[in-house]
Motif scaffolding. Structure first.
Motif, short mmCIF file in Angstrom:
data_model
loop_
_atom_site.label_atom_id
_atom_site.label_comp_id
_atom_site.label_asym_id
_atom_site.label_seq_id
_atom_site.Cartn_x
_atom_site.Cartn_y
_atom_site.Cartn_z
N ARG A 88 0.74 -1.04 0.00
CA ARG A 88 -0.15 0.03 0.23
C ARG A 88 0.83 1.24 0.12
O ARG A 88 0.52 2.30 -0.24
N LEU A 89 2.09 1.25 0.54
CA LEU A 89 3.09 2.44 0.54
C LEU A 89 4.27 2.08 -0.11
O LEU A 89 4.71 0.74 -0.42
N TRP B 54 5.16 7.25 -0.35
CA TRP B 54 4.05 7.59 -1.06
C TRP B 54 2.94 6.53 -1.12
O TRP B 54 3.11 5.53 -0.64
N ASP B 55 1.85 6.81 -1.72
CA ASP B 55 0.46 6.24 -1.42
C ASP B 55 0.42 5.37 -2.82
O ASP B 55 0.37 6.14 -3.73
N THR C 257 -2.63 6.00 -5.38
CA THR C 257 -2.87 7.34 -5.83
C THR C 257 -1.69 8.07 -6.30
O THR C 257 -1.52 9.04 -7.29
N SER D 115 0.41 9.72 -4.60
CA SER D 115 0.57 10.98 -4.00
C SER D 115 1.70 10.60 -2.81
O SER D 115 1.68 9.60 -2.16
N LYS E 215 2.68 10.93 0.82
CA LYS E 215 1.96 11.01 2.13
C LYS E 215 2.94 11.49 3.30
O LYS E 215 2.54 12.11 4.10
N ASP E 216 4.42 11.32 3.31
CA ASP E 216 5.19 11.74 4.36
C ASP E 216 6.58 11.87 3.78
O ASP E 216 6.90 11.38 2.70
#
Length: 193
Positions: free
Chosen positions: A140-141, A154-155, A158, A160, A162-163
């Motif tokens: 998932r990451l 990152w996600d 998406t 995108s 995340k952190d």
């Protein structure tokens, strides 16, 4: 959904040499009783290849007996414009990620039609932020490591950000310090680098 235009079965994997390789260590996949070993490779040619090697029992010409032989096939994904720096693949083969000298991270997911159709997510990075890449155990990451000691998370769904984590405080950093490798813990809660 993107469609793969050509499947390769040649032994010349990358025109300019392989730069990085990740394998699924366990379990070995069995299809119709045939063991398959799966890995991905990235080359300086900007191509990510998804390899499936099948164990086959063939007649050994030297001994006239039977021997195990690996027969391979690779699928070729041409999504990057420059050489591949790092690749990773989910244990269930549901996600392949790659980072490139062109400053992009490509996420290939939702495979169909024997891995020839897939969805693509692209994240634009600074080329220095793409030296290493690692998928979380649940895929998932994805984390990327940079030449500046920065870790970006990152996600996968998406693409995108995340952190963002900075490994060393700027005042204590030495010139040229970089994160050479990273890996998620088995529970996916920590990143070692």
């Amino acid at each position: 959904m993107s469609t793969l235009t050509k499947a390769y079965s040649d032994s010349n994997a990358h025109g300019d040499g392989a730069w990085c390789v990740k394998a699924i260590r366990a379990p070995i996949i069995e299809v119709d009783g045939i063991k398959q070993h799966v890995f991905v490779s990235g080359g300086l040619d900007g191509v990510v290849r998804h390899w499936t090697l099948k164990e086959a029992v063939v007649k050994d010409e030297l001994t006239s007996g039977m021997a195990k032989q690996m027969q391979g096939m690779s699928l070729c994904y041409r999504e990057h414009k420059q050489g591949i720096l790092a690749v990773d693949i989910a244990k269930d083969r549901s996600v392949i990620v790659s980072s490139s000298m062109d400053g992009t991270m490509i996420i290939l997911k939702d495979f169909a039609n024997n891995f020839q159709e897939f969805d693509v997510a692209t994240a634009e990075l600074n080329a220095c932020d793409a030296y290493q890449i690692s998928l979380s155990p649940d895929a998932r990451l994805v984390a990327t490591a940079s030449a500046e000691g920065k870790i970006l998370v990152w996600d996968v769904s998406t693409g995108s950000l995340k952190d963002s984590y900075l490994g060393i405080e700027k005042e204590k950093r030495l010139e040229g310090r970089m994160t050479m490798d990273l890996k998620f813990s088995s529970d996916g809660k920590r990143i070692a680098c």
